[in-house]
Design a protein around this motif. Structure first.
Motif, mmCIF file in Angstrom:
data_model
loop_
_atom_site.group_PDB
_atom_site.id
_atom_site.type_symbol
_atom_site.label_atom_id
_atom_site.label_comp_id
_atom_site.label_asym_id
_atom_site.label_seq_id
_atom_site.Cartn_x
_atom_site.Cartn_y
_atom_site.Cartn_z
ATOM 1 N N GLY A 261 0.861 -1.188 0.000
ATOM 2 C CA GLY A 261 0.000 0.000 0.000
ATOM 3 C C GLY A 261 0.885 1.221 0.000
ATOM 4 N N GLY A 262 0.322 2.373 -0.343
ATOM 5 C CA GLY A 262 1.101 3.608 -0.418
ATOM 6 C C GLY A 262 1.633 4.012 0.940
ATOM 7 N N THR A 263 2.515 5.010 0.901
ATOM 8 C CA THR A 263 3.077 5.501 2.165
ATOM 9 C C THR A 263 1.964 5.943 3.115
ATOM 10 N N ALA A 264 2.142 5.624 4.379
ATOM 11 C CA ALA A 264 1.211 6.020 5.441
ATOM 12 C C ALA A 264 -0.235 5.581 5.171
ATOM 13 N N SER A 265 -0.368 4.453 4.504
ATOM 14 C CA SER A 265 -1.733 3.965 4.211
ATOM 15 C C SER A 265 -2.320 3.220 5.410
ATOM 16 N N GLY A 266 -1.469 2.902 6.380
ATOM 17 C CA GLY A 266 -1.962 2.162 7.547
ATOM 18 C C GLY A 266 -1.570 0.697 7.490
ATOM 19 N N PHE B 116 4.666 2.474 -9.598
ATOM 20 C CA PHE B 116 5.017 1.131 -9.126
ATOM 21 C C PHE B 116 4.026 0.532 -8.120
ATOM 22 N N ILE B 117 3.546 1.384 -7.202
ATOM 23 C CA ILE B 117 2.764 0.810 -6.091
ATOM 24 C C ILE B 117 1.315 0.564 -6.524
ATOM 25 N N LEU B 118 0.686 1.610 -7.061
ATOM 26 C CA LEU B 118 -0.723 1.462 -7.457
ATOM 27 C C LEU B 118 -0.923 0.316 -8.470
ATOM 28 N N PRO B 119 -0.046 0.183 -9.487
ATOM 29 C CA PRO B 119 -0.245 -0.944 -10.426
ATOM 30 C C PRO B 119 -0.126 -2.321 -9.761
ATOM 31 N N SER B 120 0.546 -2.380 -8.594
ATOM 32 C CA SER B 120 0.696 -3.696 -7.945
ATOM 33 C C SER B 120 -0.588 -4.110 -7.228
ATOM 34 N N LYS B 121 -1.550 -3.173 -7.137
ATOM 35 C CA LYS B 121 -2.823 -3.488 -6.468
ATOM 36 C C LYS B 121 -3.540 -4.649 -7.173
ATOM 37 N N LYS B 122 -3.348 -4.738 -8.483
ATOM 38 C CA LYS B 122 -4.074 -5.784 -9.237
ATOM 39 C C LYS B 122 -3.639 -7.202 -8.825
ATOM 40 N N PHE B 123 -2.500 -7.310 -8.163
ATOM 41 C CA PHE B 123 -2.048 -8.641 -7.745
ATOM 42 C C PHE B 123 -2.633 -9.053 -6.395
ATOM 43 N N ALA B 124 -3.310 -8.101 -5.736
ATOM 44 C CA ALA B 124 -3.796 -8.391 -4.378
ATOM 45 C C ALA B 124 -4.984 -9.348 -4.410
#
Ligand SMILES: Nc1nc2c(ncn2[C@@H]2O[C@H](COP(=O)(O)OP(=O)(O)OP(=O)(O)O)[C@@H](O)[C@H]2O)c(=O)[nH]1
Ligand SMILES: O=P(O)(O)OC[C@H]1O[C@H](OP(=O)(O)OP(=O)(O)O)[C@H](O)[C@@H]1O
Ligand SMILES: O=c1cc[nH]c(=O)[nH]1
Length: 453
Positions: free
Chosen positions: A41-46, A201-209
């Motif tokens: 998740g992005g920085t400081a997303s929790g 880099f980070i947002l496109p990796s969401k699809k692997f979740a």
């Protein structure tokens, strides 16, 4: 490294906040494959909050948290002079090879020493943290879902999805208060590196979740579901290893969603029947997959050869009255004209179970039998039913026992006594209560399905 240093490492865990553990102090754990969860998740997303909630709910399990930050590469003198020009959010900022090798060792049940990263000096510092093998390994970090080598280590992938304005305000708060940075530098770094890298880099990796958690640590419902899923997997893991004849259908969130509905005390009879039927159908199809097949080549309308198989013909169903009768329709829908016998067993869930009635196909001894009962609790009903089938000449290897939920106690009882039959179920539950009810269970299946409660 000497034992003194190892002592210092263990004590240093909290200071560096890179590794936490729930009692994973045993290096002599008998090795089993741990369950690996990636939390991105992005920085400081929790992410840290989500991980801590999972860890605290899994208090009875050995859990270790590995932070991707520990694998930041040290900055050299040149880079340190221009640290404000360094992109800490780029995949190259991390030593991913080292991360993968540490994770692989943990997966093999070996302890590892993980670096500590100092955000002030921007260097990897001594002492290293000793991490012991555990039942669950959580790998947390902004880019843990980016690299396929890292993703491939994971059994479950989570993306914490928090609004970017919320994340930026948290980041400003954290970096100014906890890391002593000035607000202009924080905003400059955010605009120049953090935001573009998030988008690239980070947002496109969401699809692997497998699971996306909106609102991070505030989302108790998502975290409860995740913890339940991990518990189920850990429980199954042990039993499936002990007994190779127990098969649990592949769990997806669609299946967990159906279980959530049928297990919910508030679900109406109509919905209970609808979702129980869907799950039953899946179990039946899976169970049929364990029957023998013979090969058969056929010609398709295109004139091509298709190397196919033919279903096994000598089979029948046997339902345990009355809950087992709920599974007959699914079996009939899959196997046209199948013969279905019945067994009535009466009594409490203790040894007092008695066979009251049976009506079975006369030639049952030459058939494969699909035994139908949605709940395996103490296993006493199943033992009675299976013993009857064996007394009629059915071969133990020809019995497939299909159910929706199975308690570990029932699995032990049935699998110990009948190691050659197969059990196919959709979920393994945690335990039995004093009244032989399955926990968490779904209550009295028959009453809920037939509306008699
Ligand atoms: N300025 C600065 N930033 C750094 C440095 N090293 C790492 N970072 C930042 O640290 C961030 C990675 O940590 P986060 O995901 O924000 O931290 P976290 O505590 O895990 O976040 P949550 O738990 O999701 O709130 C990246 O966005 C980097 O920009 C450094 O030496 N200097
Ligand atoms: O593993 P056990 O401890 O033997 O318990 C499992 C049995 O309990 C349920 O039947 P139940 O007695 O509730 O009857 P019903 O199907 O008529 O509702 C279930 O359908 C099994 O047959
Ligand atoms: O939990 C249980 C146990 C036995 N039978 C059920 O239907 N439910």
């Amino acid at each position: 490294m000497d034992s003194e240093t190892i002592g210092a490492i263990s004590n240093g865990i909290k200071d560096h906040l890179s590794v936490q553990s729930n009692g994973s102090d045993s290096t002599s754990l008998s090795h089993r494959q741990p369950f690996v969860i990636g939390v991105a998740g992005g920085t400081a997303s929790g992410k840290t909050t989500v991980c801590n909630m999972i860890i605290s709910q899994l208090r009875d399990q050995r859990v270790v948290l590995v932070n991707q930050d520990s694998f930041y590469r040290s900055l050299n003198e040149e880079q340190l002079k221009k640290a404000h020009e360094y992109n800490f959010d780029h995949p190259d900022a991390f030593n991913t090879e080292l991360l993968v090798s540490c994770m692989e060792k943990l997966q093999k049940g070996q302890p590892v020493r993980i670096p500590s990263y100092d955000f002030k000096s921007r260097r990897s510092i001594e002492p290293l943290c000793l991490v012991n093998p555990s039942d669950v390994i959580i790998l947390e970090g902004i880019l843990v879902l980016h690299d396929s080598k890292v993703r491939n280590l994971m059994n479950m992938k989570i993306f914490v999805d928090t609004d970017s304005d919320v994340r930026l305000s948290r980041r400003i708060q954290r970096d100014t208060v906890e890391r002593g940075r000035n607000i202009q530098n924080v905003l400059d770094q955010y605009a120049r590196f953090v935001k573009p890298s998030f988008e690239e880099f980070i947002l496109p990796s969401k699809k692997f979740a497998d699971v996306i958690i909106p609102r991070g640590g505030d989302n108790d419902v998502a975290i409860d579901l995740i913890v339940q899923h991990i518990r189920t997997k850990l429980g199954q893991h042990d039993l499936c290893k002990i007994y190779p004849n127990i098969f649990v259908i592949f769990s997806t969130f669609q299946i967990r969603g159906m279980h959530t509905l049928v297990r919910d005390v508030k679900t109406t009879k109509h919905d209970f029947v609808f979702y129980a039927d869907r799950l039953i159908r899946l179990v039946v199809e899976h169970g049929l997959g364990h029957l023998p097949f013979t090969e058969k080549q056929i010609i398709t309308p295109t004139g091509s050869v298709y190397p196919g198989v033919v279903f096994c013909k000598r089979l029948c169903g046997v339902s345990v009255i009355r809950s087992g009768e709920s599974m007959e329709n699914a079996l009939r829908a899959c196997c046209k004209g199948i013969k279905i016998g019945k067994i009535l067993i009466h009594g409490d869930g203790n040894n007092g179970r008695q066979l009251i009635y049976e009506k079975l196909p006369a030639d049952i001894s030459s058939r494969h039998v699909l035994l139908l009962d949605p709940v395996l609790a103490s296993g006493n009903s199943a033992v009675k039913a299976i013993s009857l089938l064996l007394s009629k000449g059915v071969q133990e290897t020809n019995i497939i026992f299909l159910n929706l939920i199975a308690a570990p106690e029932g699995i032990h009882t049935v699998c110990r006594k009948f190691p050659k039959l197969k059990i196919v179920t959709s979920e393994i539950d945690s335990s039995l209560d004093r009244n032989f009810g399955v926990i968490p269970g779904m209550g009295e299946f028959g009453d809920r399905y037939f509306g008699t409660d």
